[in-house]
Structure formats: C-alpha cells, structure tokens
Design an enzyme around this catalytic site. Structure first.
Site, PDB file in Angstrom:
ATOM      1  N   GLY A   1       5.856  35.681  30.595  1.00  0.00           N
ATOM      2  CA  GLY A   1       6.715  36.841  30.788  1.00  0.00           C
ATOM      3  C   GLY A   1       5.925  38.066  31.229  1.00  0.00           C
TER       4      GLY A   1
ATOM      5  CG  ASP B   1       2.463  37.766  27.014  1.00  0.00           C
ATOM      6  OD1 ASP B   1       3.139  38.599  26.398  1.00  0.00           O
ATOM      7  OD2 ASP B   1       2.227  36.621  26.571  1.00  0.00           O
TER       8      ASP B   1
ATOM      9  CG  ASP C   1      18.131  40.919  23.706  1.00  0.00           C
ATOM     10  OD1 ASP C   1      18.382  39.858  24.282  1.00  0.00           O
ATOM     11  OD2 ASP C   1      18.123  42.024  24.288  1.00  0.00           O
TER      12      ASP C   1
ATOM     13  CE  LYS D   1       2.929  38.605  22.763  1.00  0.00           C
ATOM     14  NZ  LYS D   1       3.718  37.716  23.642  1.00  0.00           N
TER      15      LYS D   1
HETATM   16  P1  IMP Z   1      14.790  38.362  26.296  1.00  0.00           P
HETATM   17  O1  IMP Z   1      15.278  39.131  25.167  1.00  0.00           O
HETATM   18  O2  IMP Z   1      14.202  37.040  25.929  1.00  0.00           O
HETATM   19  O3  IMP Z   1      15.799  38.225  27.399  1.00  0.00           O
HETATM   20  O4  IMP Z   1      13.537  39.176  26.841  1.00  0.00           O
HETATM   21  C1  IMP Z   1      13.592  40.058  27.920  1.00  0.00           C
HETATM   22  C2  IMP Z   1      12.450  39.772  28.862  1.00  0.00           C
HETATM   23  O5  IMP Z   1      11.231  40.165  28.239  1.00  0.00           O
HETATM   24  C3  IMP Z   1      12.295  38.305  29.251  1.00  0.00           C
HETATM   25  O6  IMP Z   1      11.962  38.239  30.613  1.00  0.00           O
HETATM   26  C4  IMP Z   1      11.147  37.830  28.380  1.00  0.00           C
HETATM   27  O7  IMP Z   1      10.412  36.803  29.007  1.00  0.00           O
HETATM   28  C5  IMP Z   1      10.322  39.093  28.250  1.00  0.00           C
HETATM   29  N1  IMP Z   1       9.567  39.108  26.996  1.00  0.00           N
HETATM   30  C6  IMP Z   1      10.055  39.186  25.741  1.00  0.00           C
HETATM   31  N2  IMP Z   1       9.080  39.162  24.840  1.00  0.00           N
HETATM   32  C7  IMP Z   1       7.919  39.055  25.548  1.00  0.00           C
HETATM   33  C8  IMP Z   1       6.556  38.951  25.164  1.00  0.00           C
HETATM   34  O8  IMP Z   1       6.167  38.923  23.984  1.00  0.00           O
HETATM   35  N3  IMP Z   1       5.690  38.859  26.183  1.00  0.00           N
HETATM   36  C9  IMP Z   1       6.048  38.854  27.478  1.00  0.00           C
HETATM   37  N4  IMP Z   1       7.314  38.936  27.898  1.00  0.00           N
HETATM   38  C10 IMP Z   1       8.241  39.028  26.929  1.00  0.00           C
END
Ligand code: IMP
Length: 183
Positions: free
Chosen positions: A142, A144, A66, A162
C-alpha cells in the site's frame, strides 16, 4: 479458533492485525470478504457501515478496520478516498501531486470498528503523524513505501518494527484495552 473475527479482503492488513492483537492476548480468525464501502467524507461512518455489513455476514462478534492517509498540503486528500486513489494514481501519483510542494506533512489514521449485534458498533481511532517521502522506497505494501512516521528516517516499508509505531497498532491497543475489560 476464536469467537472474534476480523473481516477483510486485505491479507497484509490481516497479518499485521493478527500479530499485533496476539501480542496483546487477543486471538482473531480471518473472515475473508469484500465489505460494502459507502461513499462518505467520514472514515468513522465508513468503518461503522463496514462493521454492520461484516456482522450481517459473519453473525459473530467482528472487527473491521478502515484507514486513511491525510496529506496536509492537499487539504487532507486522499483521506477517506485512500483506497480508490491507491488503486488509480497510486504512490507515483501522490509523489507527482506533491512535486514542488515544500510541506510534506501527513497523517495515517486507523479506525477499528467492533460489532457484536445488528446496530451496536464501537469505534477506536488513532492517528500517526508523519510525512510523505520524496521518492518511493522499496518494500512494504500500500502506502508503506511513501509514508515516513514522525521521528523516523525511513518509510513504513523500512522502519524497524512497524508495529511499534503504526496507526494500526495504536488503534488496536485502544480496542484491546476495551475488549479485555469487557470479557
Ligand atoms: P482501507 O481502509 O483498507 O481501504 O485503506 C485505505 C488505503 O490505505 C488502502 O489503499 C490501503 O492499502 C492503505 N493502507 C492502509 N493501511 C496501510 C498501511 O499500514 N500501510 C500502507 N498502506 C495502508
């Protein structure tokens, strides 16, 4: 096939997790599923519940991840709501919220939660400081394109390698150190 599963619906995340863990000597198999995501202001609680839900489905040792993007000048928003905010206002909305705000400091947090039994969850957390870019870069996924890790001039979307510095790599390293000792 390995006996450690990674439960997620996010193919980008799985690709990174698999690459990072295989470099650390841990093999995982994807269990593609959408996990129960409770409403909570604590990433740890969300991750813990996700891991228990994942174990219920997989019935094998499993990890989930998460994440949250915490922006200082917005008092940590979107934090635990990062996924919902990404799906609604997205990167454009974040950039707009920070218009005319000087401090762009932020951090990306990752929690890896491991479950190998009904209620037995281990958590591994890491946080990477950085800032929000002034415009949206091309590439990545996301958040990024808007997160610049500290010490870098480009966002996650365009930093060379990364995995070298990501919140994900750091928490997975903590997990693998523990996991390798356990086996
Ligand atoms: P979740 O824990 O997957 O729900 O992450 C929360 C939010 O952060 C989501 O919208 C993911 O796409 C974004 N997210 C998590 N890790 C990354 C990353 O490494 N790069 C870009 N977005 C991220």
């Amino acid at each position: 096939m390995s006996d450690l599963y990674f439960a997620s619906s996010n193919a980008h995340k799985f690709e990174e997790v698999q690459r990072i863990l295989s470099n650390l000597g841990v093999n995982i198999t994807l269990f593609k599923t959408t996990l129960e995501e409770i409403q909570s202001d604590s990433l740890s609680k969300i991750a813990e519940r996700k891991a228990i839900d994942a174990y219920t489905k997989v019935q094998k040792p499993v990890i989930v991840e998460d994440d949250g993007l915490f922006i200082d000048s917005l008092d940590g928003f979107p934090g635990p709501y990062s996924s919902y905010i990404y799906d609604t206002i997205g990167n454009k909305g974040i950039i707009r919220l920070l218009e005319n705000i000087e401090s762009r400091d932020a951090k990306f947090v990752a929690i890896i939660a491991y479950c190998s039994g009904d209620n037995d969850v281990q958590l591994f957390e890491s946080s990477i400081p950085g800032k929000i870019s002034s415009s949206i870069e091309k590439g990545g996924w996301g958040y990024d394109p808007i997160f610049i890790p500290a010490g870098e001039s480009k966002t996650y979307a365009n930093v060379p390698n990364k995995d070298r510095l990501s919140h994900r790599a750091s928490s997975l390293k903590k997990f693998s150190d523990w996991f390798m000792h356990k086996h």
